[in-house]
Design a protein around this motif. Structure first.
Motif, PDB file in Angstrom:
ATOM      1  N   PRO A 109       0.880  -1.352  -0.040  1.00  0.00           N
ATOM      2  CA  PRO A 109      -0.180   0.112  -0.104  1.00  0.00           C
ATOM      3  C   PRO A 109       0.768   1.223   0.085  1.00  0.00           C
ATOM      4  N   ALA A 110       2.074   1.140   0.557  1.00  0.00           N
ATOM      5  CA  ALA A 110       2.771   2.375   0.422  1.00  0.00           C
ATOM      6  C   ALA A 110       3.365   2.917  -0.806  1.00  0.00           C
ATOM      7  N   THR A 111       3.337   1.861  -1.900  1.00  0.00           N
ATOM      8  CA  THR A 111       3.810   2.178  -3.429  1.00  0.00           C
ATOM      9  C   THR A 111       2.609   2.060  -4.499  1.00  0.00           C
ATOM     10  N   THR A 112       1.703   1.298  -3.946  1.00  0.00           N
ATOM     11  CA  THR A 112       0.330   1.072  -4.675  1.00  0.00           C
ATOM     12  C   THR A 112      -0.960   1.570  -3.948  1.00  0.00           C
ATOM     13  N   PRO A 113      -1.505   2.663  -4.502  1.00  0.00           N
ATOM     14  CA  PRO A 113      -2.678   3.083  -3.913  1.00  0.00           C
ATOM     15  C   PRO A 113      -3.670   1.991  -3.482  1.00  0.00           C
ATOM     16  N   VAL A 114      -4.121   1.810  -2.336  1.00  0.00           N
ATOM     17  CA  VAL A 114      -5.105   0.724  -2.122  1.00  0.00           C
ATOM     18  C   VAL A 114      -6.451   1.522  -1.500  1.00  0.00           C
ATOM     19  N   PRO A 115      -7.437   1.423  -2.032  1.00  0.00           N
ATOM     20  CA  PRO A 115      -8.784   2.013  -1.572  1.00  0.00           C
ATOM     21  C   PRO A 115      -9.157   1.862  -0.096  1.00  0.00           C
ATOM     22  N   ASN A 116      -9.601   2.748   0.783  1.00  0.00           N
ATOM     23  CA  ASN A 116     -10.166   2.356   2.104  1.00  0.00           C
ATOM     24  C   ASN A 116     -11.315   1.436   1.824  1.00  0.00           C
ATOM     25  N   PRO A 117     -11.243   0.291   2.542  1.00  0.00           N
ATOM     26  CA  PRO A 117     -12.435  -0.658   2.539  1.00  0.00           C
ATOM     27  C   PRO A 117     -13.580  -0.045   3.161  1.00  0.00           C
ATOM     28  N   PRO A 118     -14.849  -0.675   2.948  1.00  0.00           N
ATOM     29  CA  PRO A 118     -16.108  -0.415   3.971  1.00  0.00           C
ATOM     30  C   PRO A 118     -15.720  -1.050   5.094  1.00  0.00           C
ATOM     31  N   PHE A 119     -16.721  -0.376   6.040  1.00  0.00           N
ATOM     32  CA  PHE A 119     -16.578  -1.029   7.654  1.00  0.00           C
ATOM     33  C   PHE A 119     -17.086  -2.535   7.327  1.00  0.00           C
ATOM     34  N   ALA A 120     -16.786  -3.315   8.389  1.00  0.00           N
ATOM     35  CA  ALA A 120     -17.472  -4.791   8.311  1.00  0.00           C
ATOM     36  C   ALA A 120     -18.694  -4.322   8.869  1.00  0.00           C
ATOM     37  N   LYS A 121     -19.679  -5.392   8.307  1.00  0.00           N
ATOM     38  CA  LYS A 121     -21.048  -5.258   8.476  1.00  0.00           C
ATOM     39  C   LYS A 121     -21.561  -5.598  10.049  1.00  0.00           C
ATOM     40  N   ASP A 122     -20.832  -6.237  10.733  1.00  0.00           N
ATOM     41  CA  ASP A 122     -21.105  -6.862  12.066  1.00  0.00           C
ATOM     42  C   ASP A 122     -20.544  -6.183  13.007  1.00  0.00           C
ATOM     43  N   LEU A 123     -20.138  -4.650  12.745  1.00  0.00           N
ATOM     44  CA  LEU A 123     -19.745  -3.983  14.033  1.00  0.00           C
ATOM     45  C   LEU A 123     -20.633  -3.636  14.926  1.00  0.00           C
ATOM     46  N   ASP A 141       4.509  18.392   4.641  1.00  0.00           N
ATOM     47  CA  ASP A 141       3.404  17.745   4.126  1.00  0.00           C
ATOM     48  C   ASP A 141       3.159  16.516   4.701  1.00  0.00           C
ATOM     49  N   THR A 142       3.424  16.221   5.958  1.00  0.00           N
ATOM     50  CA  THR A 142       3.261  14.955   6.485  1.00  0.00           C
ATOM     51  C   THR A 142       1.708  14.521   6.286  1.00  0.00           C
ATOM     52  N   ARG A 143       1.265  13.348   6.029  1.00  0.00           N
ATOM     53  CA  ARG A 143      -0.134  13.056   5.959  1.00  0.00           C
ATOM     54  C   ARG A 143      -0.453  11.739   6.221  1.00  0.00           C
ATOM     55  N   ILE A 144      -1.859  11.480   6.485  1.00  0.00           N
ATOM     56  CA  ILE A 144      -2.063  10.053   6.297  1.00  0.00           C
ATOM     57  C   ILE A 144      -3.503  10.205   5.672  1.00  0.00           C
ATOM     58  N   GLU A 145      -3.539   9.513   4.710  1.00  0.00           N
ATOM     59  CA  GLU A 145      -4.691   9.540   3.783  1.00  0.00           C
ATOM     60  C   GLU A 145      -5.286   8.057   3.643  1.00  0.00           C
ATOM     61  N   SER A 146      -4.814   7.208   4.067  1.00  0.00           N
ATOM     62  CA  SER A 146      -5.166   5.643   3.970  1.00  0.00           C
ATOM     63  C   SER A 146      -5.136   4.878   5.035  1.00  0.00           C
ATOM     64  N   HIS A 147      -6.338   4.263   5.264  1.00  0.00           N
ATOM     65  CA  HIS A 147      -6.536   3.141   6.084  1.00  0.00           C
ATOM     66  C   HIS A 147      -6.934   1.893   5.511  1.00  0.00           C
ATOM     67  N   TYR A 148      -5.937   1.228   4.958  1.00  0.00           N
ATOM     68  CA  TYR A 148      -6.382  -0.105   4.301  1.00  0.00           C
ATOM     69  C   TYR A 148      -6.917  -1.310   4.929  1.00  0.00           C
ATOM     70  N   LEU A 149      -6.540  -1.195   6.308  1.00  0.00           N
ATOM     71  CA  LEU A 149      -7.362  -2.252   7.155  1.00  0.00           C
ATOM     72  C   LEU A 149      -7.931  -1.931   8.505  1.00  0.00           C
ATOM     73  N   ARG A 150      -9.303  -1.975   8.731  1.00  0.00           N
ATOM     74  CA  ARG A 150      -9.550  -1.399  10.018  1.00  0.00           C
ATOM     75  C   ARG A 150     -10.184  -2.350  10.771  1.00  0.00           C
ATOM     76  N   VAL A 151      -9.925  -2.568  12.014  1.00  0.00           N
ATOM     77  CA  VAL A 151     -10.422  -3.731  12.780  1.00  0.00           C
ATOM     78  C   VAL A 151     -10.928  -3.349  14.072  1.00  0.00           C
ATOM     79  N   ALA A 152     -11.886  -3.664  14.657  1.00  0.00           N
ATOM     80  CA  ALA A 152     -12.312  -3.562  15.908  1.00  0.00           C
ATOM     81  C   ALA A 152     -12.840  -4.454  16.714  1.00  0.00           C
TER      82      ALA A 152
END
Length: 205
Positions: free
Chosen positions: A47-61, A125-136
């Motif tokens: 993901p650091a070299t190839t853009p990966v879209p932010n996934p939808p949230f899991a359905k059972d959160l 210009d430090t930034r975070i624009e991608s969360h390619y994995l999100r777990v709870a």
């Protein structure tokens, strides 16, 4: 119910991977029968070299889990990236303990704000624009994303001097594990990225 303190204490990397797999599989809905030998798991590119879209949230959160993940998205994409330090209290408790990739930790939101500001001194210009994995899971969140920036200004060396900027950009995969309280803020935060890769990319490794 997973004991969040036990997960962190006895192997955060393994816990993160297990939670990630659980979130992916539980959020995909019912699938039709797959042919023999078929694997539904498609590895991500880097993901650091190839853009990966932010996934939808899991359905059972749960409501709590989704709220914590949404708050963390807002933290990285807006509050951190745009240096809105007066809003850090929306996600961080006043007495938060933050663990850094080099092994040291700090206590208190004010100290954490000063540390975060330090990243922008030499890379504005430090930034975070991608969360390619999100777990709870209950009061625990685990998020993987990409932090980017460019070494364009002098970097304090901690000895009263400065390191000349190299003009080189960096993009590193990072992960953050957060422990959330009932007040909807994090009491403890664990930050992970590869410091060796980071320093190599900005020309100091």
């Amino acid at each position: 119910m997973i004991n969040r303190r036990s997960l962190i204490t006895h192997g955060s990397t393994a816990a993160f991977g297990a939670l990630a797999l659980a979130a992916v599989t539980s959020g995909t809905g019912v699938a039709e029968a797959a042919p023999a030998g078929y694997s539904p798991w498609t590895p991500l590119p880097d993901p650091a070299t190839t853009p990966v879209p932010n996934p939808p949230f899991a359905k059972d959160l749960t409501r709590e889990e989704r709220r914590n993940l949404e708050t963390f998205d807002e933290l990285d994409f807006d509050v951190f990236t745009h240096q809105k330090w007066d809003r850090l209290g929306e996600s961080h408790a006043r007495n938060i303990r933050v663990h850094w990739p080099d092994g040291h930790y700090t206590d208190g939101i004010d100290r954490h704000i000063e540390d975060l500001k330090g990243l922008f001194v030499w890379a504005p210009d430090t930034r975070i624009e991608s969360h390619y994995l999100r777990v709870a899971n209950g009061g625990l969140t685990a998020v993987a994303g990409v932090m980017k920036g460019t070494f364009t200004r002098p970097m304090p060396d901690g000895k009263g001097g400065f390191i000349k900027p190299t003009g080189r950009a960096y993009a590193v995969n990072m992960a953050t594990i957060g422990l959330w309280n009932r007040g909807r803020t994090m009491d403890e935060e664990f930050l992970f990225w590869d410091n060796q890769t980071f320093f190599q990319q900005i020309g100091l490794g």
